[in-house]
Design a protein around this motif. Structure first.
Motif, PDB file in Angstrom:
ATOM      1  N   ASP A  73     -14.780  50.515 -14.267  1.00  0.00           N
ATOM      2  CA  ASP A  73     -14.023  49.900 -14.629  1.00  0.00           C
ATOM      3  C   ASP A  73     -14.514  48.751 -15.216  1.00  0.00           C
ATOM      4  OD1 ASP A  73     -11.146  48.842 -13.663  1.00  0.00           O
ATOM      5  OD2 ASP A  73     -12.427  47.003 -12.104  1.00  0.00           O
ATOM      6  N   ASP A  74     -14.696  49.203 -16.576  1.00  0.00           N
ATOM      7  CA  ASP A  74     -15.154  48.169 -17.392  1.00  0.00           C
ATOM      8  C   ASP A  74     -15.398  48.956 -18.697  1.00  0.00           C
ATOM      9  OD1 ASP A  74     -15.829  45.500 -18.140  1.00  0.00           O
ATOM     10  OD2 ASP A  74     -17.620  44.720 -16.960  1.00  0.00           O
ATOM     11  N   ARG A  75     -15.973  47.984 -19.632  1.00  0.00           N
ATOM     12  CA  ARG A  75     -15.751  48.582 -21.425  1.00  0.00           C
ATOM     13  C   ARG A  75     -16.911  48.963 -21.022  1.00  0.00           C
ATOM     14  NH1 ARG A  75     -13.495  43.610 -25.490  1.00  0.00           N
ATOM     15  NH2 ARG A  75     -11.564  44.812 -24.367  1.00  0.00           N
ATOM     16  N   SER A  76     -17.425  49.719 -21.825  1.00  0.00           N
ATOM     17  CA  SER A  76     -18.400  50.770 -22.080  1.00  0.00           C
ATOM     18  C   SER A  76     -19.457  49.453 -23.120  1.00  0.00           C
ATOM     19  CB  SER A  76     -18.457  52.304 -22.249  1.00  0.00           C
ATOM     20  OG  SER A  76     -17.535  52.763 -22.021  1.00  0.00           O
ATOM     21  N   ASN A  77     -20.645  50.209 -23.019  1.00  0.00           N
ATOM     22  CA  ASN A  77     -21.330  49.788 -24.199  1.00  0.00           C
ATOM     23  C   ASN A  77     -20.979  49.721 -24.920  1.00  0.00           C
ATOM     24  OD1 ASN A  77     -24.483  50.069 -25.645  1.00  0.00           O
ATOM     25  ND2 ASN A  77     -24.856  48.608 -23.593  1.00  0.00           N
ATOM     26  N   LYS A 120      -9.237  45.052 -20.502  1.00  0.00           N
ATOM     27  CA  LYS A 120      -9.495  43.814 -21.271  1.00  0.00           C
ATOM     28  C   LYS A 120     -10.797  44.239 -20.263  1.00  0.00           C
ATOM     29  CE  LYS A 120      -6.513  39.682 -22.277  1.00  0.00           C
ATOM     30  NZ  LYS A 120      -5.653  39.267 -21.233  1.00  0.00           N
ATOM     31  N   THR A 121     -11.760  43.251 -20.911  1.00  0.00           N
ATOM     32  CA  THR A 121     -13.186  43.742 -19.621  1.00  0.00           C
ATOM     33  C   THR A 121     -13.337  43.251 -18.339  1.00  0.00           C
ATOM     34  OG1 THR A 121     -13.967  41.575 -19.624  1.00  0.00           O
ATOM     35  CG2 THR A 121     -14.600  43.446 -21.414  1.00  0.00           C
ATOM     36  N   ARG A 122     -14.040  43.671 -17.543  1.00  0.00           N
ATOM     37  CA  ARG A 122     -13.762  43.310 -15.704  1.00  0.00           C
ATOM     38  C   ARG A 122     -14.105  42.022 -16.083  1.00  0.00           C
ATOM     39  NH1 ARG A 122     -12.717  45.021 -11.172  1.00  0.00           N
ATOM     40  NH2 ARG A 122     -13.717  44.555  -9.412  1.00  0.00           N
ATOM     41  N   LYS A 123     -14.348  41.112 -16.728  1.00  0.00           N
ATOM     42  CA  LYS A 123     -14.662  39.747 -16.853  1.00  0.00           C
ATOM     43  C   LYS A 123     -13.029  38.717 -16.993  1.00  0.00           C
ATOM     44  CE  LYS A 123     -17.670  36.224 -17.899  1.00  0.00           C
ATOM     45  NZ  LYS A 123     -19.080  35.646 -19.498  1.00  0.00           N
ATOM     46  N   GLU A 124     -12.921  39.578 -18.030  1.00  0.00           N
ATOM     47  CA  GLU A 124     -11.762  38.532 -19.011  1.00  0.00           C
ATOM     48  C   GLU A 124     -10.780  38.924 -17.089  1.00  0.00           C
ATOM     49  OE1 GLU A 124     -12.515  39.232 -23.756  1.00  0.00           O
ATOM     50  OE2 GLU A 124     -11.265  41.528 -22.117  1.00  0.00           O
TER      51      GLU A 124
END
Length: 305
Positions: free
Chosen positions: A154-158, A99-103
């Motif tokens: 620590d997040d999904r790539s573009n 999941k994204t860092r925000k999620e």
């Protein structure tokens, strides 16, 4: 063994070249050709035969603790399946579906702060993975864009950096440390197993949530696998040793040294994996399709089908 494929010499050459690219001077691979002949070729032949029964895409789960060699073995199988049998093989890691860092921030505020840390069941996008498996098995395959996770941020790539799957694969190798893991009994969840759980999960909220995810959502996901290959190490402390070696290898190769984890960081991070990893030691051999037992030198010492 060599008569099974007319391309043995080509397989061997590509395999040895790949192994050489993975080696660092202080840690050469051992018994390279023997490992190829005794373990990797027979497994690849089984995968090929399975595909040929109906020529439908096969999803091969490959699991093992951190540092056990999942990425290396995935690539070896891909080389053999391509060079020996002409099978279009792709590798995907469960890590790319985090999941994204925000999620995860949202999850950590709603459920438990430890869920901000990626890794455990509950921190992956299950619906995205189920959708991927469904589309990949469809007769009307259409070009797919699949996520890529950047651990440095620590997040999904573009989306521009996502995988572009243009052709329907014959074989998918789906690898990850918790691929195929099953839930444990509630009674064993009560026992704290390390300092991290003792300090941060005293009310057992985190571990119960993770276990519930395995019991429901991940069980549905793993039911999509056609087979499960388990790389079984001797114990958790050996996995810690291998994971530290892996980080050192990254340090040697990386241009940005600040993004590499310290020894303390690695050991603390692995505590979040410990419960499920140890549960897999006990139970995964009971249901895995293939077990590769690993010795302390990172070699396969035996195979159980």
């Amino acid at each position: 063994m060599h008569t099974v494929s007319l391309n043995y010499k080509r397989i061997k050459k590509k395999y040895l070249n790949f192994i050489k690219s993975q080696e660092i001077l202080s840690e050469p691979f051992r018994d390279k050709v023997s490992q190829l002949d005794k373990y990797f070729l027979p497994l690849s032949i089984n995968i090929y035969k399975s595909f040929m029964t109906n020529k439908k895409t096969k999803i091969i789960g490959l699991t093992g603790g951190q540092g056990s060699g999942k990425s290396t073995i995935s690539n070896i199988l891909k080389i053999i399946l391509k060079e020996g049998f002409g099978l279009h093989t792709v590798i995907f890691s469960i890590d790319d579906f985090y999941k994204t860092r925000k999620e995860r921030k949202n999850l950590s505020s709603r459920i438990h702060p430890m869920l901000l840390t990626r890794g455990v069941p509950g921190t992956h996008d299950i619906n995205m993975m189920l959708s991927f498996f469904r589309k990949i098995k469809s007769r009307n395959f259409k070009r797919l864009r699949l996520p890529k996770f950047n651990k440095a941020i620590d997040d999904r790539s573009n989306k521009k950096k996502w995988y572009d799957l243009k052709v329907k694969p014959d074989v998918i190798i789906f690898e990850g440390w918790c691929v195929g893991a099953r839930s444990e009994k509630n009674i064993t969840l009560k026992k704290t197993i390390n300092s991290l759980e003792r300090a941060k999960d005293q009310k057992q909220i985190w571990r119960k949530y993770v276990n519930q995810q395995l019991k429901l959502n991940y069980k549905k996901l793993y039911s999509q696998l056609n087979c499960l290959i388990y790389l079984k190490a001797k114990n958790f402390s050996l996995l810690q040793k291998w994971r530290l070696k892996q980080e050192r290898k990254l340090w040697i190769k990386s241009k940005v040294k600040s993004k590499i984890m310290s020894r303390g960081d690695v050991l603390n991070f692995m505590q979040t994996y410990q419960r499920i990893t140890q549960n897999m030691f006990r139970n995964t051999p009971k249901y895995a399709s293939v077990i590769f037992n690993l010795n302390s030198n990172h070699q396969i010492k035996s195979a159980v089908y």
